[in-house]
Write a protein that holds these residues in place. Structure first.
Motif, mmCIF file in Angstrom:
data_model
loop_
_atom_site.group_PDB
_atom_site.id
_atom_site.type_symbol
_atom_site.label_atom_id
_atom_site.label_comp_id
_atom_site.label_asym_id
_atom_site.label_seq_id
_atom_site.Cartn_x
_atom_site.Cartn_y
_atom_site.Cartn_z
ATOM 1 N N VAL A 11 0.755 -1.234 -0.050
ATOM 2 C CA VAL A 11 -0.112 -0.043 0.058
ATOM 3 C C VAL A 11 1.074 1.328 -0.090
ATOM 4 O O VAL A 11 1.807 1.335 0.734
ATOM 5 C CB VAL A 11 -0.891 -0.006 1.245
ATOM 6 N N VAL A 12 0.641 2.173 -0.846
ATOM 7 C CA VAL A 12 1.251 3.393 -0.780
ATOM 8 C C VAL A 12 0.368 4.484 -0.690
ATOM 9 O O VAL A 12 -0.505 4.693 -1.778
ATOM 10 C CB VAL A 12 2.135 3.503 -2.336
ATOM 11 N N THR A 13 0.558 5.385 -0.130
ATOM 12 C CA THR A 13 -0.278 6.594 0.358
ATOM 13 C C THR A 13 0.393 7.894 -0.520
ATOM 14 O O THR A 13 1.816 8.012 -0.405
ATOM 15 C CB THR A 13 -0.443 6.801 1.772
ATOM 16 N N LEU A 14 -0.467 8.736 -0.877
ATOM 17 C CA LEU A 14 0.040 9.864 -1.883
ATOM 18 C C LEU A 14 -0.519 11.173 -1.283
ATOM 19 O O LEU A 14 -0.904 12.130 -2.267
ATOM 20 C CB LEU A 14 -0.490 9.511 -3.315
ATOM 21 N N GLY A 15 -0.795 11.253 -0.038
ATOM 22 C CA GLY A 15 -1.151 12.485 0.611
ATOM 23 C C GLY A 15 -2.593 12.972 0.060
ATOM 24 O O GLY A 15 -3.585 12.005 0.015
ATOM 25 N N GLU A 16 -2.781 14.129 -0.513
ATOM 26 C CA GLU A 16 -4.151 14.498 -0.956
ATOM 27 C C GLU A 16 -4.516 13.796 -2.265
ATOM 28 O O GLU A 16 -5.725 14.046 -2.605
ATOM 29 C CB GLU A 16 -3.851 15.969 -1.378
ATOM 30 N N HIS A 17 -3.568 12.980 -2.735
ATOM 31 C CA HIS A 17 -3.723 12.451 -4.020
ATOM 32 C C HIS A 17 -4.375 11.062 -3.788
ATOM 33 O O HIS A 17 -4.447 10.283 -4.808
ATOM 34 C CB HIS A 17 -2.654 12.281 -5.024
ATOM 35 N N GLY A 18 -4.798 10.504 -2.333
ATOM 36 C CA GLY A 18 -5.166 9.093 -2.156
ATOM 37 C C GLY A 18 -4.201 8.295 -1.912
ATOM 38 O O GLY A 18 -3.219 8.219 -1.168
ATOM 39 N N SER A 19 -4.277 6.997 -2.349
ATOM 40 C CA SER A 19 -3.607 5.859 -1.972
ATOM 41 C C SER A 19 -3.868 4.886 -3.212
ATOM 42 O O SER A 19 -4.604 4.734 -3.909
ATOM 43 C CB SER A 19 -4.033 5.230 -0.749
ATOM 44 N N ARG A 20 -2.858 3.948 -3.153
ATOM 45 C CA ARG A 20 -2.647 2.977 -4.314
ATOM 46 C C ARG A 20 -2.449 1.547 -3.327
ATOM 47 O O ARG A 20 -1.756 1.655 -2.433
ATOM 48 C CB ARG A 20 -1.764 3.156 -5.343
ATOM 49 N N ALA A 21 -2.741 0.387 -4.161
ATOM 50 C CA ALA A 21 -2.315 -0.997 -3.669
ATOM 51 C C ALA A 21 -2.046 -1.751 -4.751
ATOM 52 O O ALA A 21 -2.576 -1.664 -5.826
ATOM 53 C CB ALA A 21 -3.554 -1.292 -2.526
ATOM 54 N N PHE A 22 -1.073 -2.694 -4.272
ATOM 55 C CA PHE A 22 -0.913 -3.770 -5.159
ATOM 56 C C PHE A 22 -0.892 -5.122 -4.722
ATOM 57 O O PHE A 22 -0.023 -5.200 -3.425
ATOM 58 C CB PHE A 22 0.776 -3.371 -5.751
ATOM 59 N N SER A 23 -1.482 -6.084 -5.106
ATOM 60 C CA SER A 23 -1.291 -7.328 -4.689
ATOM 61 C C SER A 23 -0.603 -8.353 -5.728
ATOM 62 O O SER A 23 -0.070 -7.514 -6.751
ATOM 63 C CB SER A 23 -2.742 -8.219 -4.501
ATOM 64 N N ARG A 24 -0.565 -9.417 -5.968
ATOM 65 C CA ARG A 24 0.460 -10.171 -6.579
ATOM 66 C C ARG A 24 -0.621 -10.472 -7.828
ATOM 67 O O ARG A 24 -0.136 -10.909 -8.754
ATOM 68 C CB ARG A 24 0.824 -11.660 -5.955
ATOM 69 N N ALA A 25 -2.033 -9.940 -7.746
ATOM 70 C CA ALA A 25 -3.007 -10.603 -8.845
ATOM 71 C C ALA A 25 -3.615 -9.259 -9.432
ATOM 72 O O ALA A 25 -3.804 -9.242 -10.800
ATOM 73 C CB ALA A 25 -4.106 -11.353 -8.106
ATOM 74 N N ALA A 26 -3.172 -7.937 -8.670
ATOM 75 C CA ALA A 26 -4.224 -6.800 -9.246
ATOM 76 C C ALA A 26 -3.453 -5.559 -8.650
ATOM 77 O O ALA A 26 -2.508 -5.467 -7.681
ATOM 78 C CB ALA A 26 -5.429 -7.063 -8.882
ATOM 79 N N HIS A 27 -4.079 -4.481 -8.979
ATOM 80 C CA HIS A 27 -3.830 -3.176 -8.546
ATOM 81 C C HIS A 27 -5.008 -2.508 -8.203
ATOM 82 O O HIS A 27 -6.107 -2.600 -8.847
ATOM 83 C CB HIS A 27 -2.639 -2.392 -9.039
ATOM 84 N N GLY A 28 -4.907 -1.383 -7.198
ATOM 85 C CA GLY A 28 -6.093 -0.790 -6.838
ATOM 86 C C GLY A 28 -5.884 0.927 -6.361
ATOM 87 O O GLY A 28 -4.767 0.979 -6.208
ATOM 88 N N SER A 29 -6.740 1.540 -6.442
ATOM 89 C CA SER A 29 -6.543 2.905 -5.877
ATOM 90 C C SER A 29 -7.896 3.576 -5.378
ATOM 91 O O SER A 29 -8.998 3.183 -5.537
ATOM 92 C CB SER A 29 -6.179 3.855 -7.119
ATOM 93 N N ALA A 30 -7.756 4.556 -4.571
ATOM 94 C CA ALA A 30 -8.936 5.274 -3.916
ATOM 95 C C ALA A 30 -8.493 6.779 -3.860
ATOM 96 O O ALA A 30 -7.247 6.819 -3.305
ATOM 97 C CB ALA A 30 -9.166 4.666 -2.827
ATOM 98 N N PRO A 31 -9.498 7.714 -3.909
ATOM 99 C CA PRO A 31 -8.969 9.012 -3.544
ATOM 100 C C PRO A 31 -9.312 9.137 -1.804
ATOM 101 O O PRO A 31 -9.435 8.375 -1.220
ATOM 102 C CB PRO A 31 -10.352 9.905 -4.169
#
Length: 314
Positions: A216-236
């Motif tokens: 999981v990587v947090t991006l401050g005011e730009h939300g966050s991203r996540a990476f599993s071995r199968a997929a990736h996702g994001s959220a504001p």
């Protein structure tokens, strides 16, 4: 039980602008904040850190007790409470200068004896790799938690002002990363650790480590991203109606993510490795609400589960 091991401290926070502004003492420290947030979200939570006998130690114990967090080290220590002198930039993002004390007043025997027999989740504190003498003890604690059934999470939380030996720190950090199933880092952590490298590449390299299944990587005011071995996702981000500050935002988000994983039977190396895009988005969205509610308050004041559920229902 969810166990969070690592530092507690007192944040000395300015009450106004300027170098001469008065400061208020607030209980804090990333693992301390995360333990409270986990408990407020309904998790059986223990905190593994020495607490000083001084008045600041009293200030730390109060919110732990009020929020039902088990203090696993029962005997208080003579060393003074660790302190963080907090300053804010124009976006009210916090930076810290540290004076360490009681958070280092532990023994290997004491920590291992305090560790519960059954550990569902063990979270590594960000201070643990900074000094070799400390890291050697905390590595043994992590290994014992794994032996007792724990999924291991690690919020890297680089504190470069405390790092005197960068090569040694990076080597010790790597040893903890090799033990972690879930790794969280901020954009600032990423830039310090891997300058010039893309977040995607860094996440892929972390997932290639022996146990890592979720990044999981947090991006401050730009939300966050996540990476599993199968997929990736994001959220504001979830923006609160009134903004307070960002103290404890990352710790609250981490607690939200761990809670979502437990509640959805995805806590563990194999379940996390298989998380889909949709699941990652939902996980980050839940964490964003937890962090956003916290950011609507001054200092780290994570929400309880009812508050989070009310926002999600709306």
């Amino acid at each position: 039980m969810f166990v969070v091991g690592g530092e507690s401290l007192i944040d000395l926070v300015p009450t106004g602008a300027g170098a001469d502004a008065e400061r208020v003492a607030l209980a804090g420290g990333s693992p301390f904040n995360c333990a409270i947030a986990l408990s407020r979200l309904g998790n059986d939570t223990g905190f593994l850190c020495p607490i000083s006998q001084d008045e600041y130690g009293d200030l730390l114990l109060t919110p732990l007790a009020e929020n039902g967090v088990a203090v696993l080290l029962k005997d208080r220590v003579a060393a003074p409470t660790t302190k963080a002198i907090v300053t804010f930039n124009d976006k009210m993002q916090a930076s810290y200068v540290f004076e360490r004390g009681a958070d280092r007043a532990f023994t290997r025997e004491g920590l291992l004896a305090a560790l519960p027999e059954a550990v569902t989740l063990y979270q590594i504190g960000g201070f643990c790799p900074i000094l070799e003498a400390d890291a050697a003890v905390w590595r043994d604690v992590v290994d014992q938690a794994i032996a007792r059934g724990a999924t291991v999470s690690f919020d890297i939380n680089v504190r470069d002002k405390l790092v005197d030996d960068e090569a040694g720190y990076r080597a010790r950090l790597s040893q903890f990363l090799d033990r972690a199933h879930l790794v969280k880092l901020s954009e600032e952590d990423h830039e310090w650790l891997e300058p010039g490298k893309s977040i995607e590449t860094h996440a892929t390299e972390l997932l290639e480590r022996p146990n890592c299944a979720l990044v999981v990587v947090t991006l401050g005011e730009h939300g966050s991203r996540a990476f599993s071995r199968a997929a990736h996702g994001s959220a504001p981000i979830h923006a609160p109606p009134v903004f307070g500050d960002t103290v404890g935002a990352g710790d609250s988000l981490m607690a939200g993510i761990l809670t979502w994983l437990k509640d959805n039977d995805r806590l563990g190396q194999e379940p996390m490795a298989g998380l889909t895009n949709t699941e990652l988005d939902a996980m980050l969205g839940f964490g964003a609400v937890v962090a956003g509610i916290n950011c609507g308050r001054k200092g780290c004041q994570p929400p309880n589960r009812a508050e989070v559920d009310a926002v999600l229902a709306a």
